[in-house]
Design an enzyme around this catalytic site. Structure first.
Site, mmCIF file in Angstrom:
data_model
loop_
_atom_site.group_PDB
_atom_site.id
_atom_site.type_symbol
_atom_site.label_atom_id
_atom_site.label_comp_id
_atom_site.label_asym_id
_atom_site.label_seq_id
_atom_site.Cartn_x
_atom_site.Cartn_y
_atom_site.Cartn_z
ATOM 1 N N SER A 173 4.001 -4.461 2.910
ATOM 2 C CA SER A 173 3.342 -3.552 2.112
ATOM 3 C C SER A 173 1.805 -3.587 2.475
ATOM 4 C CB SER A 173 3.421 -4.259 0.679
ATOM 5 O OG SER A 173 2.588 -3.311 0.016
ATOM 6 N N ALA A 174 1.055 -2.531 2.525
ATOM 7 C CA ALA A 174 -0.269 -2.291 2.698
ATOM 8 C C ALA A 174 -0.982 -3.134 1.592
ATOM 9 C CB ALA A 174 -0.531 -1.110 2.945
ATOM 10 N N ASP A 175 -0.465 -3.522 0.760
ATOM 11 C CA ASP A 175 -1.154 -4.412 -0.582
ATOM 12 C C ASP A 175 -1.739 -5.646 0.157
ATOM 13 O OD1 ASP A 175 -0.109 -2.632 -2.238
ATOM 14 O OD2 ASP A 175 1.296 -4.004 -3.374
ATOM 15 N N LYS A 200 3.412 8.588 -4.734
ATOM 16 C CA LYS A 200 3.116 7.100 -4.787
ATOM 17 C C LYS A 200 2.022 7.018 -3.698
ATOM 18 C CE LYS A 200 5.222 2.942 -3.172
ATOM 19 N NZ LYS A 200 6.288 2.178 -2.620
ATOM 20 N N GLU A 250 -3.312 -0.398 -12.470
ATOM 21 C CA GLU A 250 -2.635 0.622 -11.272
ATOM 22 C C GLU A 250 -1.734 1.475 -11.965
ATOM 23 O OE1 GLU A 250 0.964 -0.005 -9.145
ATOM 24 O OE2 GLU A 250 1.203 -2.315 -9.520
ATOM 25 N N LYS A 296 7.237 -10.736 -5.901
ATOM 26 C CA LYS A 296 8.750 -10.327 -6.434
ATOM 27 C C LYS A 296 9.824 -11.081 -5.537
ATOM 28 C CE LYS A 296 8.315 -5.869 -6.404
ATOM 29 N NZ LYS A 296 6.967 -5.266 -6.728
ATOM 30 N N ASP A 313 8.696 -3.965 7.460
ATOM 31 C CA ASP A 313 8.152 -3.427 6.234
ATOM 32 C C ASP A 313 7.412 -4.808 5.741
ATOM 33 O OD1 ASP A 313 7.723 -2.518 3.842
ATOM 34 O OD2 ASP A 313 9.882 -1.831 3.613
ATOM 35 N N VAL A 362 -0.962 -1.155 -5.709
ATOM 36 C CA VAL A 362 -2.254 -2.143 -5.795
ATOM 37 C C VAL A 362 -3.040 -1.908 -4.597
ATOM 38 C CG1 VAL A 362 -2.287 -4.565 -4.885
ATOM 39 C CG2 VAL A 362 -0.270 -3.829 -6.703
HETATM 40 N N1 PSU Z 1 5.796 -4.060 -8.588
HETATM 41 C C1 PSU Z 1 6.240 -3.922 -9.797
HETATM 42 N N2 PSU Z 1 6.519 -2.532 -9.797
HETATM 43 C C2 PSU Z 1 6.022 -1.761 -9.175
HETATM 44 C C3 PSU Z 1 5.206 -2.169 -7.945
HETATM 45 C C4 PSU Z 1 5.224 -3.490 -7.664
HETATM 46 O O1 PSU Z 1 6.993 -4.434 -10.763
HETATM 47 O O2 PSU Z 1 5.874 -0.536 -9.423
HETATM 48 C C5 PSU Z 1 4.684 -1.194 -6.872
HETATM 49 C C6 PSU Z 1 3.089 -1.478 -7.006
HETATM 50 O O3 PSU Z 1 2.143 -0.218 -7.197
HETATM 51 C C7 PSU Z 1 3.128 -1.961 -5.569
HETATM 52 C C8 PSU Z 1 3.898 -1.239 -4.905
HETATM 53 O O4 PSU Z 1 1.574 -1.840 -5.052
HETATM 54 O O5 PSU Z 1 5.025 -1.199 -5.623
HETATM 55 C C9 PSU Z 1 4.294 -1.800 -3.491
HETATM 56 O O6 PSU Z 1 4.872 -0.485 -2.630
HETATM 57 P P1 PSU Z 1 5.242 -1.055 -1.365
HETATM 58 O O7 PSU Z 1 6.272 -2.164 -1.234
HETATM 59 O O8 PSU Z 1 6.062 0.228 -0.685
HETATM 60 O O9 PSU Z 1 4.085 -1.379 -0.626
HETATM 61 MN MN MN Z 2 6.739 -0.751 2.531
#
Ligand code: PSU
Ligand code: MN
Length: 306
Positions: free
Chosen positions: A140-142, A86, A25, A159, A138, A106
Site C-alpha cells: 500500500s502507498a499508505d 477511492k 479519512e 489488518k 502489492d 490513509v
Molecule cells: N482499513 C479499513 N477500512 C478501509 C481501509 C483500511 O478497515 O476502508 C482503507 C483505508 O482507506 C486504507 C486503504 O488507506 O483501505 C488501503 O487501500 P490499499 O490497500 O489499496 O492501499
Molecule cells: Mn494495493
C-alpha cells in the site's frame, strides 16, 4: 497549493488557535463499510472526537478541492454514493482536475492533512504489505506516504488480511516508529494481539504526544504509527477470523480481484461472512481510536507547557 485546499472555518479557527484537531479519512466511509453503518460510524466518530476536546476534520475531494472538514450532507453523500473514487496518492491530481467525488485513503488523507497543518489522524486500519506481496508486489502507498509525511496515524494495528510480519519489516526499513498503546503485543485490527511483539510501547497519550514533538523537532520527518489495541471484550480472536480471511483471499483470487479493488473486496467479504460480527468489531475499534486520537491531539497542542 491553497487553490486546491478548502478548510472548514471551524477547523481553520482551531488550527490558528493551536487547538486540537483530528483528521479522519473518507475511504472507510465509501469503501470500508456498508450503508447505513458507515454514516452512523462517521458521525459517531466525529462526536467522540468532540466529546474528548478536539475538532474533527474528515477529509475528501469534492468538486476540484481537497476538503478538510465535511458537512453532514457531504458525509451522507460519501456514505450513499456508489461511484465515489477511492483516492490514494497517485489518484489525487486526476480526481481534482476532473472534479470527481474522491474518498481519500490513509495515504491521501495524510497528505491533505499535512497541507492543512493537521498533525494527528485517526483511522481504523492502515494499508500495508499484502500476503503474497513477494510475487504481487502489492504494497500500500499508505506505507510510503508514512515514510515522508509528518502526521501521526492512530490505527488498530495492521489488518490481518495483510502480511503483518512483512508490514512491520517495511515500517522498520522506512524508519517509521511503531508504538503500541498500553500493551507489549502488537494488535491486528479485529484482534487484540497478532502474535508479534510491538517494536515500541507507550502507556499515556501525553507520552505519545511528547515523542511526536521530539521526533519532528529533531527534523525526523515522517509518520509515527500508533497502534491502539481493540479491547478484549470487543475483539474477534485472530484464530477465529483467520478462517474467513483465508476464504476471502481465495475468493479474491478466483474473481481476479487485485490492485486498488483488493482491500475493499476483502473487507466486504469478511463483513458478509461473519454475521456482521466483524463490522461490529470494526466500528468498536474506530470509536476506540477516535478517543485516543483526541487525547493525543489535546496533549500535543499543550506540549509547549511540558
Ligand atoms: N482499513 C479499513 N477500512 C478501509 C481501509 C483500511 O478497515 O476502508 C482503507 C483505508 O482507506 C486504507 C486503504 O488507506 O483501505 C488501503 O487501500 P490499499 O490497500 O489499496 O492501499
Ligand atoms: Mn494495493
Amino acid at each position: 497549493m491553497k487553490a486546491f485546499l478548502e478548510i472548514h472555518p471551524e477547523v481553520q479557527l482551531a488550527l490558528e488557535k493551536n487547538k486540537p484537531v483530528v483528521a479522519l479519512e473518507s475511504t472507510i466511509i465509501s469503501h470500508g463499510m456498508p450503508y447505513p453503518q458507515n454514516i452512523e460510524t462517521a458521525l459517531a466518530v466525529e462526536a467522540i472526537v468532540r466529546e474528548n476536546g478536539a475538532i474533527p476534520a474528515t477529509i475528501a475531494i469534492i468538486d476540484g478541492k481537497c476538503r478538510v472538514g465535511l458537512s453532514h450532507d457531504q458525509l451522507e453523500s460519501f456514505a450513499q454514493s456508489s461511484n465515489t473514487w477511492k483516492v490514494s496518492l497517485r489518484d489525487m491530481p486526476y480526481v481534482v482536475s476532473r472534479h470527481l467525488m474522491g474518498a481519500t485513503t490513509v495515504a491521501a488523507t495524510m497528505r491533505i492533512a499535512a497541507m492543512a497543518g493537521i498533525k494527528i489522524f485517526v483511522t481504523g486500519g492502515i494499508g500495508g504489505v499484502h500476503r503474497g506481496a513477494t510475487t504481487s508486489m502489492d504494497i500500500s502507498a499508505d506505507l510510503t506516504e508514512m515514510a515522508q509525511t509528518s502526521v501521526a496515524v492512530i490505527s488498530a494495528g495492521v489488518k490481518s488480511i495483510l502480511d503483518i510480519g512483512l508490514t512491520l519489516e517495511y515500517l522498520e526499513t522506512k524508519g517509521i516508529p511503531v508504538v503500541t498503546f498500553g500493551q507489549d503485543s502488537f494488535p491486528s485490527f479485529y484482534s487484540n494481539s497478532s502474535g508479534f511483539d510491538s517494536p515500541l510501547r507507550l502507556d499515556t497519550a501525553k507520552a505519545i504526544a511528547s515523542m511526536l514533538d521530539v521526533k519532528w523537532k529533531m527534523q525526523l520527518s515522517g509518520a509515527v504509527l500508533i497502534a491502539n489495541p481493540i479491547p478484549l471484550d470487543q475483539e474477534i480472536p485472530a484464530s477465529i477470523i483467520e478462517t474467513t480471511i483465508v476464504e476471502a483471499l481465495l475468493a479474491a483470487k478466483a474473481a481476479n480481484v487485485f490492485g486498488k479493488n483488493l482491500t475493499p473486496f476483502l473487507l466486504k467479504y469478511i463483513t458478509d461472512h461473519t454475521n456482521g460480527e466483524s463490522l461490529t468489531s470494526n466500528i468498536a475499534l474506530i470509536k476506540n481510536n477516535a478517543k485516543l486520537g483526541a487525547d493525543i491531539a489535546t496533549a500535543y497542542s499543550a506540549r509547549a507547557i511540558y
